[in-house]
Each structure stands twice: as structure tokens, then as C-alpha cells.
Design an enzyme around this catalytic site. Structure first.
Site, PDB file in Angstrom:
ATOM      1  N   GLY A 207      53.454  42.778 -30.103  1.00  0.00           N
ATOM      2  CA  GLY A 207      53.819  41.373 -30.210  1.00  0.00           C
ATOM      3  C   GLY A 207      55.250  41.224 -30.675  1.00  0.00           C
ATOM      4  N   ASN A 208      55.578  40.043 -31.178  1.00  0.00           N
ATOM      5  CA  ASN A 208      56.927  39.787 -31.673  1.00  0.00           C
ATOM      6  C   ASN A 208      56.853  38.788 -32.824  1.00  0.00           C
ATOM      7  OD1 ASN A 208      57.027  37.025 -30.434  1.00  0.00           O
ATOM      8  ND2 ASN A 208      57.001  38.224 -28.529  1.00  0.00           N
ATOM      9  N   ARG A 209      57.994  38.422 -33.364  1.00  0.00           N
ATOM     10  CA  ARG A 209      58.044  37.616 -34.584  1.00  0.00           C
ATOM     11  C   ARG A 209      58.088  36.113 -34.329  1.00  0.00           C
ATOM     12  NH1 ARG A 209      63.060  39.871 -37.686  1.00  0.00           N
ATOM     13  NH2 ARG A 209      62.464  38.186 -39.112  1.00  0.00           N
ATOM     14  N   SER A 210      57.917  35.688 -33.100  1.00  0.00           N
ATOM     15  CA  SER A 210      57.983  34.256 -32.813  1.00  0.00           C
ATOM     16  C   SER A 210      56.862  33.503 -33.530  1.00  0.00           C
ATOM     17  CB  SER A 210      57.876  34.014 -31.312  1.00  0.00           C
ATOM     18  OG  SER A 210      57.784  32.633 -31.035  1.00  0.00           O
ATOM     19  N   ALA A 275      58.082  33.278 -26.572  1.00  0.00           N
ATOM     20  CA  ALA A 275      58.638  34.633 -26.625  1.00  0.00           C
ATOM     21  C   ALA A 275      57.639  35.565 -25.955  1.00  0.00           C
ATOM     22  CB  ALA A 275      58.880  35.052 -28.071  1.00  0.00           C
TER      23      ALA A 275
END
Length: 406
Positions: A207-210, A275
Site C-alpha cells: 500500500g501507500n501513505r495516502s 494514490a
């Protein structure tokens, strides 16, 4: 110190105004609360006085030497009415001055925001609609109400937006008084938000930090500027659905693509603020991967679909005629080029109409309430987006989107 007047109408949602007053005072604003007499049947005067630190009156004959019915409006930097009942908006639209709150509205020359709350039938009544139109014509901002549980067992449009949402929109008007025009009436806009999660096993994912906050701000403002909005939300833990917005929840990039392709048909604009993960594991374990026996030596990744490029291709092929397409780029500089150089190349590669560029890093863009960056146009224009709330940045993006709508 900014001076905020919080007017409180006589509806059951008046109790929520207490949280609104607290949010203003906790963020350094001087708050004067002006309830109607009916409002005091729901929340006592002492509560508002304790939260605001100022005396509370309802009539024009209290504290006469101070002339509060004139002074409070003249000195205010912002007036927020929450809840705004059908009766209160009717009196305000007619220019009545039969209590302290309506008199204050007549003397205020600052931004005025009404947050309606009433039963669906009252909100939909032609008289209320006419009063809302009159207030907007006079320069006031009248929010679209939320849909949900009303008094008793009734549900539908007419629910007061949550105090945090009202507070955010009110703060936006302090940043930019003209941020909420009704310039998107009749438009249908699709917004994506949040990060996607690509599963590795039942527990783990890429995943990502969005956080989704920027996409939610775009959807919220588009709805309050008059558009019919569908928000396709990935990972957005803890975010309340914006008022008057249809929310579709997804998890993976593939699910996001399916939802965007479906809802983009017939839309006037698609804003891809999500994102989206660039890669996904090719193999997803059915059970949690344990350390030791069965532990993989490596994880093979495959590219996820390029949703933004797919939209541009669909438009080129005639499937999305006239649809404006806005992309987002979270960029960092490297040894080859700076943020803007990478972003210009991405805009040329993707072929969208506008590209919002954010320089990311610790405390920048992701997981915070503020943002800045650049807005790049396919026509070669480049606009710097000054640092401010994500709502402020969203308002600038919608300004640029307007001229592109068919």
C-alpha cells in the site's frame, strides 16, 4: 484574532453546534453564540456561554448600550448558522430582524454560511427551495445537507452535516471568501480518493501513505458547488462521508479501475486523486505466510492497470466524449530531475487535461491536513498552488476545472 458568530436555530440538531463552537474556540477564534429562543429549548444558555466564554442573548434589547444587533454583525469575520432551520432561513431570506440573530445577519458584511437541518419534506418544499435560492443570490453560502437518520425513524436528505465538516468549510471561507460559488450546478463529477491495497496474504498488503483527505476535500467542495458527485474511495480509514456525495468503497487497483470506468460514463469530469499502487503481488497466499517453513525467497510483482491513461484512451476512442480528466502526481526529485520536470513528463505521457503535482516527503502531502504544489495544464500553463488547507487546494483545482467542462 478572527471573530466568528455562530447562530443556532431551533432544531434537534442544535446539540451538534456545541462541538462546532468548541472547534472554533480551540483553534484560536473568538466566538459569539447567538441562538434563537427556540434553540434554547434544546441547548441551555449556560452551555453556550461556557463554551464561548461570552454572554448569550437572543433579543435586541439585551445589553442595549453596546448595540449588539449592529455591532456583532459589523465586527464579525464569519457568520455560521448551524443548524439553519426552515423557519430561520425563511426569515433571513425575507430580511426580517425580529431577533438578535436575524438582525445580526442584516448587518454582517463578511462571509455567511448556512448549514440546513430539517426533515426531507421541508427541505424539498418549493418555499424552502426559493428561500435557499434567495439567500444564495444575496451572497450567502447555503450548504447541501447530508442524507441519513433524521428525527424519529425518518431518513433522507436534510440531516445536518457533521460539525467537523461544517468547521472545515467555514475555515475555508476564512482562507478564501469566494471558495464556494454554485458554479457546478448540473454537472456530474467522479472523484477517486485514498490509497489502494494489493493483498499478499489475508493479513499483509502492498500500500501507500495516502489518507484520502485531498480526494475527500475535492468531492466535498464539488458537491457544495452544486455538482452531483460520486466518490470512489480506497483506503480512507476514519474519514466521514462528505454530505451530499455518493460514496463507493473499493480496495485494490483493479476494483478502483472497474468502479471508475463504470461511473465515468456520462460524467462531465473525472478527478483521479487516489494514490493507486503501481504494482501488485502476482500470487496471493490463501493463508498467512509464516516465518520459517514456506517463507518465500522473493515476491514477484506485476504492474497494476494505469487507470488515468485508460480514461484518456477511452475519451480518444469516443467512449467518454467531452469528459474532462484531472490527474494527480505525488513526486520526489532525484539525481535525474526535479519534481516539476518529472511532473511535466508525466503530463505529456498521460495526456490528461490537468495534472496536480505534490512534492511528497515527511510531513508533506500524505497524512497531513495541508497541501501545496503546482497545477499543470495540457495547454502549457503552470500555476503554483500556495500552501494551505487541502480544501483550499481543492477549491483552486475546481476553479481550473470549470472552464474545461463541456
Amino acid at each position: 484574532m478572527t471573530r466568528v458568530v455562530v447562530g443556532v436555530g431551533g432544531g434537534i440538531a442544535a446539540y451538534k453546534s456545541c462541538n462546532l463552537v468548541r472547534r472554533f474556540t480551540e483553534t484560536g477564534h473568538e466566538v459569539r453564540v447567538i441562538p434563537t429562543e427556540s434553540a434554547l429549548n434544546f441547548v441551555g444558555k449556560a452551555t453556550f456561554e461556557a463554551l464561548s466564554g461570552h454572554p448569550v442573548h437572543t433579543g435586541v434589547f439585551a445589553d442595549v448600550p453596546e448595540v449588539p444587533h449592529v455591532r456583532l454583525g459589523q465586527e464579525a469575520d464569519l457568520v455560521v448558522i448551524a443548524p439553519a432551520t426552515a423557519d430561520l432561513m425563511a426569515r433571513a431570506a425575507q430580511g426580517r430582524a425580529d431577533d438578535l440573530l436575524t438582525a445580526t445577519l442584516l448587518t454582517a458584511r463578511c462571509p455567511v454560511l448556512f448549514a440546513p437541518a430539517m426533515h426531507t419534506e421541508m427541505w424539498d418544499h418549493p418555499a424552502t427551495r426559493a428561500n435557499v435560492a434567495t439567500l444564495r443570490a444575496h451572497g450567502a453560502v447555503v450548504l447541501e445537507p447530508a442524507s441519513g437518520r433524521l428525527t424519529g425513524t425518518d431518513t433522507g436528505p436534510g440531516r445536518l452535516p457533521e460539525p467537523e465538516e461544517i468547521f472545515g468549510l467555514a475555515r475555508l471561507l476564512l482562507e478564501r471568501a469566494d471558495a464556494l460559488p454554485r458554479d457546478l450546478e448540473g454537472r456530474r463529477i467522479v472523484v477517486s480518493a485514498g490509497g489502494t491495497r494489493e493483498p499478499l496474504d489475508p493479513v499483509r498488503f502492498l500500500g501507500n501513505r495516502s489518507s484520502g483527505k485531498q480526494g475527500y476535500a475535492l468531492a466535498r467542495l464539488a458537491a457544495q458547488r452544486g455538482a452531483q458527485v460520486t466518490l470512489i474511495a480506497g483506503n480512507t480509514i476514519g474519514l466521514e462521508a462528505p454530505a451530499a456525495v455518493e460514496v463507493v468503497h473499493v480496495t485494490t487497483a483493479e476494483q478502483l479501475k472497474v468502479a471508475v470506468d463504470k461511473h465515468a460514463l456520462g460524467a462531465d469530469a473525472v478527478v483521479m486523486a487516489a494514490a493507486v499502487a503501481d504494482f501488485r503481488p502476482t500470487n496471493v497466499a490463501a493463508a498467512k505466510i509464516k516465518k520459517g517453513a514456506g517463507e518465500p525467497d522473493s515476491i514477484v510483482l506485476a504492474k497494476t492497470p494505469d487507470i488515468l491513461a485508460g480514461l484518456v484512451n477511452a475519451r480518444r476512442d469516443g467512449q467518454l466524449p467531452g469528459t474532462a480528466i484531472v490527474g494527480f502526481a505525488a513526486e520526489t526529485g532525484d539525481e535525474h530531475a526535479d519534481v516539476l520536470t518529472h511532473a511535466r513528463a508525466k503530463l505529456a505521457r498521460k495526456g490528461c487535461d490537468l495534472l496536480v503535482v505534490n512534492a511528497v516527503g515527511e510531513g508533506k502531502a500524505f497524512e497531513v491536513d495541508t497541501n501545496d504544489g503546482w497545477l499543470l495544464g495540457a495547454d502549457g500553463t503552470e500555476i503554483a498552488l500556495d500552501h494551505g488547507s487541502k480544501a483550499l487546494l481543492a477549491s483552486r483545482v475546481l476553479d481550473a476545472l470549470g472552464p474545461l467542462l463541456r
